[in-house]
Design a protein around this motif. Structure first.
Motif, PDB file in Angstrom:
ATOM      1  N   ARG A 127       0.020  11.955  -9.930  1.00  0.00           N
ATOM      2  CA  ARG A 127      -1.237  12.687  -9.768  1.00  0.00           C
ATOM      3  C   ARG A 127      -1.422  13.776 -10.818  1.00  0.00           C
ATOM      4  O   ARG A 127      -2.444  13.845 -11.489  1.00  0.00           O
ATOM      5  N   TRP A 128      -0.445  14.668 -10.966  1.00  0.00           N
ATOM      6  CA  TRP A 128      -0.609  15.812 -11.859  1.00  0.00           C
ATOM      7  C   TRP A 128      -0.566  15.392 -13.324  1.00  0.00           C
ATOM      8  O   TRP A 128      -1.237  15.995 -14.156  1.00  0.00           O
TER       9      TRP A 128
ATOM     10  N   GLU B 228       0.823  -1.204   0.000  1.00  0.00           N
ATOM     11  CA  GLU B 228       0.000   0.000   0.000  1.00  0.00           C
ATOM     12  C   GLU B 228       0.862   1.261   0.000  1.00  0.00           C
ATOM     13  O   GLU B 228       0.517   2.241  -0.664  1.00  0.00           O
ATOM     14  N   ARG B 229       1.977   1.245   0.710  1.00  0.00           N
ATOM     15  CA  ARG B 229       2.874   2.399   0.721  1.00  0.00           C
ATOM     16  C   ARG B 229       3.465   2.615  -0.677  1.00  0.00           C
ATOM     17  O   ARG B 229       3.557   3.745  -1.154  1.00  0.00           O
TER      18      ARG B 229
ATOM     19  N   ALA C   3       1.110   6.497  -7.017  1.00  0.00           N
ATOM     20  CA  ALA C   3      -0.078   7.298  -7.345  1.00  0.00           C
ATOM     21  C   ALA C   3       0.173   8.777  -7.079  1.00  0.00           C
ATOM     22  O   ALA C   3      -0.236   9.628  -7.876  1.00  0.00           O
ATOM     23  N   GLN C   4       0.844   9.089  -5.980  1.00  0.00           N
ATOM     24  CA  GLN C   4       1.109  10.484  -5.656  1.00  0.00           C
ATOM     25  C   GLN C   4       2.039  11.109  -6.686  1.00  0.00           C
ATOM     26  O   GLN C   4       1.852  12.253  -7.086  1.00  0.00           O
ATOM     27  N   GLY C   5       3.026  10.338  -7.157  1.00  0.00           N
ATOM     28  CA  GLY C   5       3.959  10.861  -8.152  1.00  0.00           C
ATOM     29  C   GLY C   5       3.307  11.101  -9.504  1.00  0.00           C
ATOM     30  O   GLY C   5       3.788  11.915 -10.292  1.00  0.00           O
TER      31      GLY C   5
ATOM     32  N   ALA D 201       0.705   3.934  -3.050  1.00  0.00           N
ATOM     33  CA  ALA D 201       0.403   5.331  -2.713  1.00  0.00           C
ATOM     34  C   ALA D 201       1.499   6.264  -3.229  1.00  0.00           C
ATOM     35  O   ALA D 201       1.209   7.350  -3.738  1.00  0.00           O
ATOM     36  N   THR D 202       2.754   5.830  -3.126  1.00  0.00           N
ATOM     37  CA  THR D 202       3.866   6.637  -3.621  1.00  0.00           C
ATOM     38  C   THR D 202       3.802   6.778  -5.132  1.00  0.00           C
ATOM     39  O   THR D 202       3.988   7.867  -5.681  1.00  0.00           O
TER      40      THR D 202
END
Length: 66
Positions: free
Chosen positions: A56-57, A45-46, A52-54, A49-50
């Motif tokens: 996002r834009w 999950e970590r 996905a966050q990278g 999430a990393t």
């Protein structure tokens, strides 16, 4: 005016194909391989999430073009 409409249609189709391809790759390739690599759910999950966050834009930008 017809040329402009055609250009927008092509941009829309290419952006949509790129976005759909990225989503299919994520769910069909990335998630299963990552789930097999990370034994513990928390690590998996970590990682997801990393990733996905990278992205996002980039994803929001592509979705805006679509």
């Amino acid at each position: 005016m017809q040329a402009m409409h055609s250009i927008f249609a092509v941009v829309h189709a290419v952006a949509g194909a790129a976005w759909l391809g990225a989503m299919i790759y994520s769910y069909a390739v990335l998630h299963p391989k990552a789930r097999g690599f990370f034994r513990e759910t928390e690590e998996f999950e970590r990682f997801i999430a990393t990733v996905a966050q990278g992205a996002r834009w980039k994803v929001l930008g592509a979705f805006t073009v679509v």
